[in-house]
Design an enzyme around this catalytic site. Structure first.
Site, PDB file in Angstrom:
ATOM      1  N   HIS A   1       0.827  -1.224   0.000  1.00 19.05           N
ATOM      2  CA  HIS A   1       0.000   0.000   0.000  1.00 19.05           C
ATOM      3  C   HIS A   1       0.858   1.270   0.000  1.00 19.05           C
ATOM      4  O   HIS A   1       0.389   2.321   0.441  1.00 19.05           O
ATOM      5  CB  HIS A   1      -0.950   0.052   1.208  1.00 19.05           C
ATOM      6  CG  HIS A   1      -1.704  -1.226   1.461  1.00 19.05           C
ATOM      7  ND1 HIS A   1      -2.977  -1.453   1.009  1.00 19.05           N
ATOM      8  CD2 HIS A   1      -1.328  -2.360   2.110  1.00 19.05           C
ATOM      9  CE1 HIS A   1      -3.371  -2.659   1.376  1.00 19.05           C
ATOM     10  NE2 HIS A   1      -2.383  -3.237   2.042  1.00 19.05           N
TER      11      HIS A   1
ATOM     12  N   SER B   1      14.984  22.404 -15.187  1.00 13.36           N
ATOM     13  CA  SER B   1      13.832  23.266 -15.412  1.00 13.36           C
ATOM     14  C   SER B   1      14.325  24.599 -15.950  1.00 13.36           C
ATOM     15  O   SER B   1      15.396  25.074 -15.577  1.00 13.36           O
ATOM     16  CB  SER B   1      13.081  23.477 -14.096  1.00 13.36           C
ATOM     17  OG  SER B   1      12.314  24.668 -14.160  1.00 13.36           O
TER      18      SER B   1
ATOM     19  N   LYS C   1      15.952  22.092  -9.986  1.00 12.49           N
ATOM     20  CA  LYS C   1      15.246  20.908 -10.457  1.00 12.49           C
ATOM     21  C   LYS C   1      16.114  19.917 -11.212  1.00 12.49           C
ATOM     22  O   LYS C   1      16.995  20.289 -11.980  1.00 12.49           O
ATOM     23  CB  LYS C   1      14.103  21.322 -11.392  1.00 12.49           C
ATOM     24  CG  LYS C   1      12.977  22.030 -10.663  1.00 12.49           C
ATOM     25  CD  LYS C   1      12.114  21.072  -9.901  1.00 12.49           C
ATOM     26  CE  LYS C   1      10.880  20.756 -10.716  1.00 12.49           C
ATOM     27  NZ  LYS C   1      10.007  19.837 -10.001  1.00 12.49           N
TER      28      LYS C   1
ATOM     29  N   GLU D   1       9.416   9.107 -16.274  1.00 11.17           N
ATOM     30  CA  GLU D   1       8.010   9.483 -16.477  1.00 11.17           C
ATOM     31  C   GLU D   1       7.504   9.017 -17.846  1.00 11.17           C
ATOM     32  O   GLU D   1       6.382   8.528 -17.981  1.00 11.17           O
ATOM     33  CB  GLU D   1       7.850  11.004 -16.367  1.00 11.17           C
ATOM     34  CG  GLU D   1       8.122  11.548 -14.979  1.00 11.17           C
ATOM     35  CD  GLU D   1       8.289  13.060 -14.999  1.00 11.17           C
ATOM     36  OE1 GLU D   1       9.434  13.531 -15.090  1.00 11.17           O
ATOM     37  OE2 GLU D   1       7.271  13.759 -14.948  1.00 11.17           O
TER      38      GLU D   1
END
Ligand code: ARG
Length: 459
Positions: A157, A278, A284, A291
């Protein structure tokens, strides 16, 4: 003007819109190498069987090789008037070698031609997927070997469950990828029958030798039923199904990388090679490759659903619907092969943050099960009661804002008087993972044994 391939029956050419919807040359030119290989095998067989002369077969063979070079040099004049790769190459052949070119299509149809081309292409993609998976398995295996005894939290979980080892987690993916690989191997074995010679649908009256063409193209045998041969696209569906399951596995690890590389987790550092910055936020380092890999299953599964839907309910044998098969498989295969390469790079280059992993493993009451097991073993408590006692201790620790090993012996004894200081021995994460010695468990010795097994298997 009427079509140069079947103009006999026609007095007018197609509407421009008809040509646009009908032509597949825009995408099936990807099959050129397979189409030429199939035609060369077919022509050689026709000559061996005395159906065409050796002189014609030689001219055809050489002409096709010249066309191959032309295509690879980017000099082939592809034209949508000639619909697809098969007609483009055949017409060009006749343009180059004359009359002999017109004999190539003896005892053959575009229906078996496209079936053999597409099978050859898909078979090659299976081989590429198998090779890509093997490389990725090796990358996970190297991580597993390095960190066979590094402790980290195991989750259910996405909540802390029990401590596990880094090596064990990496090996979980080796197991998944091995099953993926065997799915491609199975699919390849089943698809490795040659449909060439089924002709349009019924076979042919020419004395062709289908065993010879099958062998020349690296197939195990010819397909046994001509109707099935030109109708079947299960081979492509099997490839897509295997690709979908594989992409689902990649997507799960991609998600773990996204979570693990966040500032909140810091379980791993991804290499600069697989991340982006970024344009506005200087701090970043985004896990873009992960992704994208998380997303790729969307298109691969989409392709799978699309091809199932194309094939559903098609009466035997060939219908033009089936021309809609290729783009789906091309796109899915490209996504998968690229995805495997990207994941291999990310896994090879990532660095586990051992201290963070160890600290995380010790938090979240991860050894509560060890405590309950100890109460059973040392004090003879029934497990359900041990579970209750441990739950009470967890609640006590939570209330004090500490972890289980920080409770004092008197505090523990206030919940169960039988507890002795021996209990502290089982509350550490190192002890916890070392105790999980059941076959397939997370103990470092088990992990090392599995690493050795996989190293032997992968060579
Ligand atoms: N371009 C066609 C396809 O991809 C080749 C087979 C065409 N056969 C036919 N009878 N129209 O399916």
């Amino acid at each position: 003007s009427a079509n140069q391939m079947w103009g006999g029956r026609f007095s007018a050419g197609p509407d421009a819109i008809m040509q646009a919807i009908n032509a597949s040359i825009g995408f099936d030119q990807r099959l050129y190498a397979q189409d030429i290989a199939g035609s060369r095998a077919h022509a050689a067989m026709l000559a061996a069987q005395g159906i065409i002369s050796s002189k014609d077969a030689d001219a055809i063979g050489e002409g096709l090789l010249a066309i191959l070079s032309e295509i690879e040099a980017g000099k082939f004049p592809f034209t949508p008037e000639l619909e697809d790769i098969h007609l483009n190459i055949e017409a060009r052949l006749t343009e180059r070698i004359g009359e002999a070119g017109k004999r190539l299509h003896t005892g053959r149809s575009r229906n078996d031609q496209v079936a053999v081309d597409f099978r050859l292409w898909t078979r090659d993609q299976c081989d590429q997927a198998i090779a890509g998976l093997t490389g990725l398995m090796r990358a996970f295996l190297a991580q597993a070997e390095a960190g066979a005894d590094w402790v980290m939290p195991g989750f259910t979980h996405l909540q802390t469950a029990q401590p596990v080892t880094w090596g064990h987690h990496m090996l979980a993916y080796v197991e998944m990828l091995a099953r993926d690989r065997s799915r491609f191997e199975d699919a390849r074995r089943r698809m490795n029958e040659c449909p060439l010679g089924a002709a349009a649908l019924a076979g042919t009256s020419f004395p062709i030798d289908r065993h010879a063409t099958a062998k020349a193209l690296g197939f195990d045998r010819p397909t046994a039923n001509s109707l099935d041969s030109v109708s079947d696209r299960d081979f492509a569906l099997e490839f897509l199904a295997a690709a979908s399951i594989c992409a689902m596995h990649l997507s799960r690890f991609a998600e773990e990388l996204v979570i693990w590389s966040s500032a909140q987790f810091r379980f791993v550092r991804l290499s600069d090679k697989w991340t982006t910055g970024s344009s506005i936020m200087p701090q970043k380092k985004n896990p873009d490759a992960a992704e994208l890999l998380r997303a790729k299953l969307g298109r691969i599964l989409g392709a799978t659903v699309a091809l199932f839907t194309v094939m559903k309910g098609l009466a035997l044998t060939y219908s033009k619907d089936m021309q809609e098969d290729k783009e789906q498989v091309f796109d899915a295969a490209d996504s998968l092969i690229l995805g495997l390469a990207a994941m291999t790079g990310m896994v090879s280059d990532m660095t586990a943050n051992r201290e963070v992993l160890a600290a995380a493993a010790a938090s979240g009451f991860s050894t509560a099960t060890d405590l309950a097991d100890w109460l059973v073993r040392a004090l003879g408590l029934p497990f359900r009661e041990a579970h209750h006692v441990t739950g009470t201790l967890v609640a006590m620790a939570e209330k004090q804002g500490c972890d289980l090993p920080d409770l004092t012996l008197p505090q523990m004894q206030s919940v169960h008087p039988g507890v002795t200081d021996e209990v502290f021995g089982v509350l550490g994460v190192e002890n916890s993972v070392r105790s999980r010695i059941s076959y397939g468990g997370t103990a470092p010795d088990q992990v090392r044994a599995q690493v050795a097994r996989w190293k032997a298997a992968l060579g």
